[in-house]
Every structure is written in structure tokens, then in C-alpha cells.
Write a protein that holds these residues in place. Structure first.
Motif, PDB file in Angstrom:
ATOM      1  N   VAL A 164      41.519  65.149  12.475  1.00  0.00           N
ATOM      2  CA  VAL A 164      40.726  65.497  13.658  1.00  0.00           C
ATOM      3  C   VAL A 164      41.427  66.587  14.474  1.00  0.00           C
ATOM      4  CG1 VAL A 164      39.814  64.653  15.854  1.00  0.00           C
ATOM      5  CG2 VAL A 164      39.605  63.241  13.793  1.00  0.00           C
ATOM      6  N   ARG A 172      34.969  72.154  17.180  1.00  0.00           N
ATOM      7  CA  ARG A 172      34.478  71.308  18.274  1.00  0.00           C
ATOM      8  C   ARG A 172      33.356  71.978  19.056  1.00  0.00           C
ATOM      9  NH1 ARG A 172      40.192  69.349  18.923  1.00  0.00           N
ATOM     10  NH2 ARG A 172      40.083  67.072  18.668  1.00  0.00           N
ATOM     11  N   ALA A 396      26.830  62.173  12.786  1.00  0.00           N
ATOM     12  CA  ALA A 396      27.753  62.828  13.725  1.00  0.00           C
ATOM     13  C   ALA A 396      27.979  61.942  14.958  1.00  0.00           C
ATOM     14  CB  ALA A 396      27.202  64.187  14.141  1.00  0.00           C
ATOM     15  N   GLU A 397      26.912  61.327  15.459  1.00  0.00           N
ATOM     16  CA  GLU A 397      27.052  60.421  16.603  1.00  0.00           C
ATOM     17  C   GLU A 397      27.917  59.211  16.236  1.00  0.00           C
ATOM     18  OE1 GLU A 397      23.225  59.329  18.057  1.00  0.00           O
ATOM     19  OE2 GLU A 397      22.847  61.274  18.988  1.00  0.00           O
ATOM     20  N   ASN A 400      31.600  60.129  16.173  1.00  0.00           N
ATOM     21  CA  ASN A 400      32.190  60.196  17.513  1.00  0.00           C
ATOM     22  C   ASN A 400      32.590  58.809  18.019  1.00  0.00           C
ATOM     23  OD1 ASN A 400      32.025  62.944  17.672  1.00  0.00           O
ATOM     24  ND2 ASN A 400      30.203  62.979  18.966  1.00  0.00           N
ATOM     25  N   ASP A 401      31.803  57.811  17.658  1.00  0.00           N
ATOM     26  CA  ASP A 401      32.121  56.457  18.100  1.00  0.00           C
ATOM     27  C   ASP A 401      33.225  55.830  17.247  1.00  0.00           C
ATOM     28  OD1 ASP A 401      31.271  54.190  19.904  1.00  0.00           O
ATOM     29  OD2 ASP A 401      31.084  53.216  17.958  1.00  0.00           O
ATOM     30  N   ASN A 404      36.598  57.615  18.047  1.00  0.00           N
ATOM     31  CA  ASN A 404      36.795  57.947  19.463  1.00  0.00           C
ATOM     32  C   ASN A 404      38.279  57.964  19.836  1.00  0.00           C
ATOM     33  OD1 ASN A 404      35.851  58.264  22.299  1.00  0.00           O
ATOM     34  ND2 ASN A 404      36.816  56.265  22.529  1.00  0.00           N
ATOM     35  N   MET A 408      37.692  62.417  18.085  1.00  0.00           N
ATOM     36  CA  MET A 408      36.567  63.089  17.427  1.00  0.00           C
ATOM     37  C   MET A 408      35.481  63.379  18.452  1.00  0.00           C
ATOM     38  SD  MET A 408      35.242  64.090  14.429  1.00  0.00           S
ATOM     39  CE  MET A 408      35.567  63.087  12.979  1.00  0.00           C
ATOM     40  N   ASP A 409      35.013  64.632  18.489  1.00  0.00           N
ATOM     41  CA  ASP A 409      33.959  64.994  19.431  1.00  0.00           C
ATOM     42  C   ASP A 409      33.003  66.010  18.793  1.00  0.00           C
ATOM     43  OD1 ASP A 409      35.942  66.865  19.379  1.00  0.00           O
ATOM     44  OD2 ASP A 409      36.045  67.182  21.537  1.00  0.00           O
ATOM     45  N   MET A 410      32.207  65.505  17.851  1.00  0.00           N
ATOM     46  CA  MET A 410      31.141  66.328  17.275  1.00  0.00           C
ATOM     47  C   MET A 410      30.223  66.810  18.405  1.00  0.00           C
ATOM     48  SD  MET A 410      30.696  66.591  13.808  1.00  0.00           S
ATOM     49  CE  MET A 410      31.706  66.084  12.403  1.00  0.00           C
TER      50      MET A 410
END
Length: 541
Positions: A164, A172, A396-397, A400-401, A404, A408-410
Motif C-alpha cells: 500500500v 491514490r 474498491a470500497e 478501503n475497509d 484501512n 488503503m484509500d482507493m
């Protein structure tokens, strides 16, 4: 070491070993016969549960090195196949093949060879996802060198956090690159959600980072230089590789390396169909491999530029004009080295964490799918693209979870705009309309093929009379080839051409009589001509 590996295996009578060579006692005269410079041991039996065939692990020792090969059962049972073991460095030839066949049969008779369950491809076996670094129940045996290279690419190097921080970090704020990377993760879940295979094509000018983002996509699962291939592969090669990877993404770089771009349309259809071509051999038809995955391609030109069929546009998510201009160049100073050394771990962790928490996420996909289908409005092609696109956004969502804690911040908030951009720029989504406009532009640029006052001497492509512009059926067939029927029907449905009646049937042509000549021709709707700024009226010549 070799002695430990073959400990407990006996050499069957009348064969024996001496000086690490294989001999045989001739029962007729009781004399020793030299058979082979190597003593082969059959150490394991592999039962392929999908193909219902058997393979054996064959080992021998020579000049301080242990040789190990996995071969089909037939390789130990027929003269031709035994002789072919010479290609792997084993001492077999036309003289000793018959005795080696006898030796292998007797060896298997007196020795209890351990049996293992194997598969010849990755991905799903029923509901069980086979990842070579996570697999404990089955052993993966690649059917060929190309597949073995991809299997060897699966390595767990570095950690999810390092991936990441080092590999994903540049993307990002780059929605196009992040979306492509998310599609690599999403590929392994296509079967679970029953999605059809999809092509994600990244196109743009040279040196704008297309291969770099593709390496990031490959690094999700393993070492990019071994996982990736090029588009110079044959259709059969791509089919075999897609079947072997099964659920994992097929990643091939640079459409410009192909010397057969005219085959891209069939390649897209073949991949999106999710099944290999049925082929026969002397024993009957061969098994057909299937897959449900993502095919990630790159090239300077959108891959759809090489197609004529509107159906191809429904099977491709085109990311066009890709560039990394908004990314600080410092990220790429050591990127090529980093991506080879920090790879695979993120994919392993994704599968583990997904399996633990997936039930709490699944409902989210249906909501996203509705949103993106609404954004596609009435365009049927874009509505079909909306399903896989929304699924990749969903993944992608989830990423991110799940990651986290790793940071990770798609950029999921930017993906709706990316979809709208694709809708606006994807001229191939309404391929029939654009093909017709291309034909009209060509006619407008070269009016010597239009039959108005005088009949062209170099071929009639269109006729102009008081009713308007007509395209000759022969010319349209020549331009559209095998796609002519499909595209002409679409023209008529969209009222781009005028419907006619012929013997009670609705058709798109009529017989046009002009200057004492009669030809079948297709009447172009005057509203389209005016909308696009074309003037083919008789006084415009």
C-alpha cells in the motif's frame, strides 16, 4: 539427500542398480544387460480431479544433481513417450525404451506410490478458490511451460502495508490507475458474483505510465515480470492462459506488439465468452477450459479501434488518454525495482480477509449497480458495462475497509466521474451510428463515387436524387464485412436509415432507379445528415 527422497522404494526384479546405473538380468542366458545411465524412481502419483487423468513424479540422480519431473501416465507406458523423456535429460532412447516400460510397470506394482489430488489450473474448483500460496488440499501442476511461468510468478514478497505504501501510493489520486488496480483484485470474485468476463483496456500516449499501472495490477498476485505477458501472443495461447488462471486476471501489455491486430475483435469475444474453443483430436474432442475473470490490456490506441462490432464495445471498459501527469515523479524513481520485490502478499491477505467478512459487504453491490445503470441512461451498451464497472467500484470500497489499518484509500469518490467520462468519450458504445458517420465522412471527402448527374467510372458508393442520399447495398457490404447485417439492423432500429417494405417484409433498402440505372440502396435519414452538417443535395456538387 537423493537417498532420503527415494528411501523405501525397491527396484523390481529382474532389474538392479550398480554405480547409479540401471541394469537388467536376461532370464534366457542369465547375463547382465545395461539399460540406462540413470536409475528412475516413481515417487508420487497425482490424480487430476478435473480432467480425470493420472500423472507421476519421476526422479533420478546424475552428477550430483537431483532431477524431478511430473509426467503424464502415458509417458511411462508407450515407447514414443518414454523416448521423449530424453528431452528432459533422462537417458532414454530407441534401444532401451521397451525395457524401461517394463521397469516402470514392475516398479509401480511392487511399490506403494503415494497418491495426491492435483489440479491443472488455478481459480475455482467448485466453490473452492485455489491460490498456489494458500492451497493445502490440492497440488497445482501446470500443463505447459507458459502456465508454469505464471504459476512460478505467484510469490509472497514484502507485506500488505509495504504494498500500500510503495506500490499503490502513486495512484491514490489517479482514478484511472486505481480503478485498473481494483479490477485486478475484483477478478477473483467474478465467479462468486456470477459476472461475465470483462476486458479493462488502458490506452494513451507512449511513456505515460500504462505499463507501470499494469505492473501494479500484476503485483497484487505475484512478480510482475513473470506474471505479465504481451499482446504478441496467439489466440490459442491467450485462451490457454486464461483457462489456467481461471479466476485470476490475465494481464498482457501493449497491443502494438501484436502483428495481428485484426484478430483483437475475435479475441475480445472469445475472452468475454469465458470458454475455450472446442477442438478435436484422434481420441475425440478435447476438454474446454472456462474462466470468469478480468483481462487487463494496454496500448497506445483504444483496443476498440481495431473492432467493428458494437458487441465488442459491450465487453470492454475503455480507460482512454491515460497518463500519470498528476503523480509526483519521485514515486517512480525506484518503482520498477520495488514492484518486483513487494508483491503477492496483498493478494493473499485480500482473499483471507474477504472470506472472513464478505457477508457484511455483499448487499452493497446491488445498490452500486443500480446507480451506475441509471448513469448509463438508455444506452444498452453502457448499461452492460455498468455491471462490471460497478462491481469493480464495489471491490474498491471493500479494499478501503479491509485494509484501512494499512492506509488503503482507493479514490472511490472519483469513480462516478470516471464512468461518466467513459460514457461521454466511448464512441464505440454506439458503434453503428459512428460507423455510418465514418462512411458519410468518407463519401463527403471523395465525392467521385457518388452517382448524381454522372455515373462514377470507379464504382458507385452512393446515389443522390430528389429523395435524398442512398448508400448502395454492395458498398455497405464491402465496408462492413461480416458485421453488415447486425449494423444495418441497428441503423434501422435507431431510424438512422429509412425503413422500406418489400413483399410484406420490413427491410432497409429499396430499388433506386436513377439515370436509367437500377440499384438496391439504403436511404439515409435526412435528419442525421443535417444534424452532422452533411450536405449531399444535388446543388452541392
Amino acid at each position: 539427500m537423493f537417498r532420503e527422497e527415494v528411501k523405501g522404494f525397491g527396484i523390481p526384479d529382474p532389474f538392479f542398480t550398480k554405480d547409479n546405473r540401471l541394469y537388467r538380468v536376461n532370464r534366457k542366458n542369465d547375463e547382465e544387460e545395461f539399460i540406462s545411465r540413470h536409475v528412475p524412481y516413481v515417487t508420487k502419483c497425482f490424480d487430476d480431479i478435473e480432467k480425470n487423468n493420472v500423472q507421476y513424479e519421476l526422479k533420478w540422480f546424475h552428477e550430483g544433481k537431483v532431477y524431478s519431473e511430473v509426467v503424464p501416465a502415458i509417458a511411462l507406458a508407450t515407447k514414443r513417450e518414454v523416448i521423449s523423456l530424453a528431452n528432459k535429460g533422462f537417458s532414454s532412447n530407441d534401444r532401451n525404451a521397451r525395457h524401461l516400460i517394463e521397469y516402470f510397470d514392475l516398479f509401480l506394482t511392487i511399490n506403494g506410490v503415494r497418491k495426491s489430488m492435483v489440479v491443472s489450473r488455478l481459480g475455482y474448483l467448485g466453490d473452492h478458490l485455489i491460490h498456489p500460496l494458500l492451497e493445502t488440499k490440492y497440488r497445482v501442476v501446470a500443463p505447459g511451460e507458459g502456465e508454469q511461468e505464471r504459476l512460478n510468478a505467484f510469490k509472497e514478497l514484502g507485506t500488505a502495508r509495504r504494498w500500500v505504501d510503495s506500490i499503490f501510493a502513486p495512484f491514490r489520486l489517479n482514478a484511472e490507475g486505481a480503478f485498473a488496480i481494483a479490477s485486478s483484485f475484483a477478478s477473483v470474485l467474478f465467479k462468486e458474483f456470477n459476472l461475465s468476463p470483462i476486458v479493462v483496456d488502458i490506452s494513451g500516449s507512449s511513456t505515460n505510465g500504462k505499463t507501470t499501472v499494469q505492473k501494479a495490477c500484476a503485483s497484487v498476485w505475484g512478480v510482475p515480470k513473470d506474471y505479465m505477458g504481451t499482446m504478441s501472443a496467439t489466440k490459442v495461447g491467450i485462451e490457454r492462459l486464461a483457462g489456467f488462471l481461471n479466476a485470476f486476471p490475465l494481464i498482457l501489455d501493449d497491443t502494438n506488439t501484436s502483428d495481428k491486430p485484426h484478430e483483437f475483435q475475435n479475441m475480445i469475444y472469445q475472452f468475454a465468452n469465458g470458454k475455450g474453443k472446442l477442438r478435436g483430436n484422434i481420441e475425440g474432442s478435447r476438454a474446454i477450459s472456462g474462466w470468469q475473470s478480468v483481462f487487463i490490456t494496454t496500448g497506445e490506441n483504444n483496443i476498440l479501434e481495431y473492432t467493428n462490432s458494437q458487441g465488442a464495445a459491450a465487453r470492454v471498459i475503455p480507460i482512454t488518454n491515460f497518463n500519470t501527469d498528476n503523480i509526483d515523479s519521485k514515486y517512480f524513481e525506484t518503482y520498477d525495482d520495488d514492484v518486483e520485490q513487494i508483491c503477492g502478499a496483498i493478494g493473499v491477505e485480500f482473499i483471507k480477509r474477504w472470506n472472513m467478512k464478505k457477508e457484511q459487504y455483499k448487499h452493497r453491490f446491488e445498490l452500486l449497480e443500480r446507480q451506475y445503470k441509471e448513469a448509463a441512461s438508455t444506452n444498452r451498451i453502457l448499461k452492460r458495462i455498468a455491471r462490471p464497472f460497478s462491481f469493480i467500484v464495489f471491490v474498491a470500497e471493500v479494499l478501503n475497509d479491509l485494509f484501512n489499518d494499512e492506509g488503503m484509500d482507493m479514490p472511490v469518490d472519483d469513480f462516478p466521474e470516471l464512468f461518466l467520462t467513459i460514457c461521454a468519450e466511448n464512441s464505440h458504445a454506439d458503434r453503428p451510428r459512428n460507423v455510418l458517420i465514418e462512411i458519410l465522412e468518407e463519401l463527403d471527402a471523395n465525392r467521385s463515387h457518388i452517382f448524381d448527374e454522372y455515373e462514377p467510372t470507379n464504382g458507385t458508393h452512393a446515389i443522390v436524387n430528389k429523395e435524398g442520399l442512398f448508400l448502395t447495398v454492395n458498398y455497405v457490404k464491402q465496408k462492413l464485412g461480416s458485421d453488415a447485417k447486425q449494423i444495418r439492423e441497428a441503423w434501422m432500429k435507431q431510424q438512422l436509415t429509412i425503413q422500406q417494405k418489400n413483399k410484406g417484409k420490413i427491410v432497409d433498402y429499396k430499388v433506386v432507379r436513377h439515370k436509367k440505372r437500377s440499384q438496391r440502396a439504403i436511404h439515409v435519414n435526412q435528419e442525421l445528415l443535417e444534424e452532422q452538417g452533411f450536405d449531399f443535395s444535388r446543388n452541392s456538387f
